[in-house]
Design a protein around this motif. Sequence first.
Motif, PDB file in Angstrom:
ATOM      1  N   GLY A 115     -61.160 -35.150 -21.637  1.00  0.00           N
ATOM      2  CA  GLY A 115     -59.781 -35.522 -21.920  1.00  0.00           C
ATOM      3  C   GLY A 115     -59.816 -36.526 -23.055  1.00  0.00           C
ATOM      4  O   GLY A 115     -60.666 -37.418 -23.086  1.00  0.00           O
ATOM      5  N   ILE A 116     -58.897 -36.387 -23.989  1.00  0.00           N
ATOM      6  CA  ILE A 116     -58.852 -37.265 -25.159  1.00  0.00           C
ATOM      7  C   ILE A 116     -57.593 -38.124 -25.075  1.00  0.00           C
ATOM      8  O   ILE A 116     -56.488 -37.610 -24.868  1.00  0.00           O
ATOM      9  CB  ILE A 116     -58.826 -36.438 -26.470  1.00  0.00           C
ATOM     10  CG1 ILE A 116     -60.006 -35.463 -26.525  1.00  0.00           C
ATOM     11  CG2 ILE A 116     -58.805 -37.346 -27.694  1.00  0.00           C
ATOM     12  CD1 ILE A 116     -61.359 -36.130 -26.477  1.00  0.00           C
ATOM     13  N   ALA A 117     -57.749 -39.434 -25.226  1.00  0.00           N
ATOM     14  CA  ALA A 117     -56.619 -40.358 -25.201  1.00  0.00           C
ATOM     15  C   ALA A 117     -55.825 -40.246 -26.506  1.00  0.00           C
ATOM     16  O   ALA A 117     -56.299 -39.668 -27.488  1.00  0.00           O
ATOM     17  CB  ALA A 117     -57.120 -41.787 -24.999  1.00  0.00           C
ATOM     18  N   ASP A 118     -54.644 -40.837 -26.520  1.00  0.00           N
ATOM     19  CA  ASP A 118     -53.790 -40.784 -27.712  1.00  0.00           C
ATOM     20  C   ASP A 118     -54.426 -41.448 -28.930  1.00  0.00           C
ATOM     21  O   ASP A 118     -54.057 -41.144 -30.062  1.00  0.00           O
ATOM     22  CB  ASP A 118     -52.433 -41.429 -27.430  1.00  0.00           C
ATOM     23  CG  ASP A 118     -51.587 -40.573 -26.505  1.00  0.00           C
ATOM     24  OD1 ASP A 118     -51.822 -39.350 -26.440  1.00  0.00           O
ATOM     25  OD2 ASP A 118     -50.678 -41.136 -25.863  1.00  0.00           O
ATOM     26  N   ASP A 119     -55.402 -42.348 -28.709  1.00  0.00           N
ATOM     27  CA  ASP A 119     -56.100 -42.991 -29.826  1.00  0.00           C
ATOM     28  C   ASP A 119     -57.369 -42.229 -30.209  1.00  0.00           C
ATOM     29  O   ASP A 119     -58.193 -42.723 -30.963  1.00  0.00           O
ATOM     30  CB  ASP A 119     -56.411 -44.451 -29.515  1.00  0.00           C
ATOM     31  CG  ASP A 119     -57.312 -44.623 -28.300  1.00  0.00           C
ATOM     32  OD1 ASP A 119     -57.707 -43.611 -27.677  1.00  0.00           O
ATOM     33  OD2 ASP A 119     -57.614 -45.787 -27.958  1.00  0.00           O
ATOM     34  N   ALA A 120     -57.537 -41.017 -29.673  1.00  0.00           N
ATOM     35  CA  ALA A 120     -58.656 -40.104 -29.946  1.00  0.00           C
ATOM     36  C   ALA A 120     -59.971 -40.541 -29.313  1.00  0.00           C
ATOM     37  O   ALA A 120     -61.007 -39.947 -29.581  1.00  0.00           O
ATOM     38  CB  ALA A 120     -58.843 -39.867 -31.442  1.00  0.00           C
ATOM     39  N   MET A 121     -59.923 -41.552 -28.441  1.00  0.00           N
ATOM     40  CA  MET A 121     -61.134 -41.966 -27.730  1.00  0.00           C
ATOM     41  C   MET A 121     -61.349 -41.034 -26.536  1.00  0.00           C
ATOM     42  O   MET A 121     -60.404 -40.436 -26.014  1.00  0.00           O
ATOM     43  CB  MET A 121     -61.000 -43.410 -27.242  1.00  0.00           C
ATOM     44  CG  MET A 121     -60.737 -44.399 -28.375  1.00  0.00           C
ATOM     45  SD  MET A 121     -62.059 -44.458 -29.579  1.00  0.00           S
ATOM     46  CE  MET A 121     -63.141 -45.598 -28.778  1.00  0.00           C
ATOM     47  N   VAL A 122     -62.596 -40.925 -26.088  1.00  0.00           N
ATOM     48  CA  VAL A 122     -62.914 -40.089 -24.938  1.00  0.00           C
ATOM     49  C   VAL A 122     -62.378 -40.785 -23.685  1.00  0.00           C
ATOM     50  O   VAL A 122     -62.799 -41.885 -23.345  1.00  0.00           O
ATOM     51  CB  VAL A 122     -64.428 -39.845 -24.830  1.00  0.00           C
ATOM     52  CG1 VAL A 122     -64.753 -39.056 -23.571  1.00  0.00           C
ATOM     53  CG2 VAL A 122     -64.944 -39.120 -26.068  1.00  0.00           C
ATOM     54  N   ARG A 123     -61.445 -40.140 -23.016  1.00  0.00           N
ATOM     55  CA  ARG A 123     -60.778 -40.719 -21.848  1.00  0.00           C
ATOM     56  C   ARG A 123     -61.438 -40.283 -20.541  1.00  0.00           C
ATOM     57  O   ARG A 123     -61.473 -41.024 -19.572  1.00  0.00           O
ATOM     58  CB  ARG A 123     -59.318 -40.295 -21.862  1.00  0.00           C
ATOM     59  CG  ARG A 123     -58.523 -40.675 -20.672  1.00  0.00           C
ATOM     60  CD  ARG A 123     -57.888 -41.974 -20.908  1.00  0.00           C
ATOM     61  NE  ARG A 123     -56.979 -42.306 -19.832  1.00  0.00           N
ATOM     62  CZ  ARG A 123     -56.536 -43.512 -19.680  1.00  0.00           C
ATOM     63  NH1 ARG A 123     -56.903 -44.453 -20.499  1.00  0.00           N
ATOM     64  NH2 ARG A 123     -55.717 -43.792 -18.711  1.00  0.00           N
ATOM     65  N   SER A 124     -61.944 -39.050 -20.513  1.00  0.00           N
ATOM     66  CA  SER A 124     -62.566 -38.547 -19.289  1.00  0.00           C
ATOM     67  C   SER A 124     -63.534 -37.424 -19.623  1.00  0.00           C
ATOM     68  O   SER A 124     -63.432 -36.790 -20.679  1.00  0.00           O
ATOM     69  CB  SER A 124     -61.505 -38.041 -18.310  1.00  0.00           C
ATOM     70  OG  SER A 124     -60.824 -36.931 -18.859  1.00  0.00           O
ATOM     71  N   CYS A 125     -64.462 -37.207 -18.697  1.00  0.00           N
ATOM     72  CA  CYS A 125     -65.387 -36.080 -18.813  1.00  0.00           C
ATOM     73  C   CYS A 125     -65.770 -35.642 -17.404  1.00  0.00           C
ATOM     74  O   CYS A 125     -66.150 -36.462 -16.577  1.00  0.00           O
ATOM     75  CB  CYS A 125     -66.639 -36.470 -19.599  1.00  0.00           C
ATOM     76  SG  CYS A 125     -67.842 -35.117 -19.712  1.00  0.00           S
ATOM     77  N   THR A 126     -65.634 -34.362 -17.163  1.00  0.00           N
ATOM     78  CA  THR A 126     -66.116 -33.763 -15.923  1.00  0.00           C
ATOM     79  C   THR A 126     -67.177 -32.753 -16.309  1.00  0.00           C
ATOM     80  O   THR A 126     -66.926 -31.881 -17.142  1.00  0.00           O
ATOM     81  CB  THR A 126     -64.974 -33.065 -15.144  1.00  0.00           C
ATOM     82  OG1 THR A 126     -63.958 -34.024 -14.862  1.00  0.00           O
ATOM     83  CG2 THR A 126     -65.490 -32.458 -13.855  1.00  0.00           C
ATOM     84  N   ARG A 127     -68.358 -32.897 -15.729  1.00  0.00           N
ATOM     85  CA  ARG A 127     -69.482 -32.005 -16.064  1.00  0.00           C
ATOM     86  C   ARG A 127     -69.706 -31.004 -14.942  1.00  0.00           C
ATOM     87  O   ARG A 127     -69.680 -31.343 -13.770  1.00  0.00           O
ATOM     88  CB  ARG A 127     -70.757 -32.812 -16.289  1.00  0.00           C
ATOM     89  CG  ARG A 127     -71.972 -31.918 -16.554  1.00  0.00           C
ATOM     90  CD  ARG A 127     -73.129 -32.687 -17.087  1.00  0.00           C
ATOM     91  NE  ARG A 127     -72.863 -32.973 -18.500  1.00  0.00           N
ATOM     92  CZ  ARG A 127     -73.708 -33.621 -19.289  1.00  0.00           C
ATOM     93  NH1 ARG A 127     -74.852 -34.071 -18.815  1.00  0.00           N
ATOM     94  NH2 ARG A 127     -73.409 -33.829 -20.551  1.00  0.00           N
ATOM     95  N   TYR A 128     -69.936 -29.754 -15.351  1.00  0.00           N
ATOM     96  CA  TYR A 128     -70.273 -28.680 -14.431  1.00  0.00           C
ATOM     97  C   TYR A 128     -71.624 -28.115 -14.852  1.00  0.00           C
ATOM     98  O   TYR A 128     -71.865 -27.903 -16.041  1.00  0.00           O
ATOM     99  CB  TYR A 128     -69.215 -27.569 -14.493  1.00  0.00           C
ATOM    100  CG  TYR A 128     -67.840 -28.046 -14.121  1.00  0.00           C
ATOM    101  CD1 TYR A 128     -67.434 -28.071 -12.800  1.00  0.00           C
ATOM    102  CD2 TYR A 128     -66.947 -28.475 -15.109  1.00  0.00           C
ATOM    103  CE1 TYR A 128     -66.165 -28.522 -12.452  1.00  0.00           C
ATOM    104  CE2 TYR A 128     -65.678 -28.930 -14.776  1.00  0.00           C
ATOM    105  CZ  TYR A 128     -65.287 -28.955 -13.451  1.00  0.00           C
ATOM    106  OH  TYR A 128     -64.044 -29.402 -13.124  1.00  0.00           O
TER     107      TYR A 128
END
Length: 133
Positions: A115-128
């Motif tokens: 998921g990318i935040a409005d400031d383009a920073m990495v907001r979340s990551c789910t790994r499978y």
Amino acid sequence: MNTNYSAGAGSWGLPVDPVTAAGIDHIRLVYDYLNAGDLDACGSLLHDDVEFELPGRPAARGRTAVLHAHRADAAPTARHEIDRIVAHDHCVVAVGRLVDPGTEESCLRFIDCFGIADDAMVRSCTRYYHTTP
């Protein structure tokens, strides 16, 4: 830079928005920094409230916890090799492999959903991870 990837456009080949495009660049750099062992540089691309979920583990929240989770998830010599990146509307999916250079047969395929935040920073990551049924 991790050049082993192909970046896909948004749905139906439409161009991605500027925030998502910047997020793609940040995600490419996250993998490059993880491969180089540069956790400080990697952390600079993560949102303050970043969340990282790995199978079978509690979610890591915040930069420090996420960087520790990344470090614990892979051998120090393992490399993230990205095969494909697809993005649309502040969501980026990376398909790749964790490869341990010491053993060519030791390869673990994964999919990371960012998921990318409005400031383009990495907001979340789910790994499978790919597993044998």
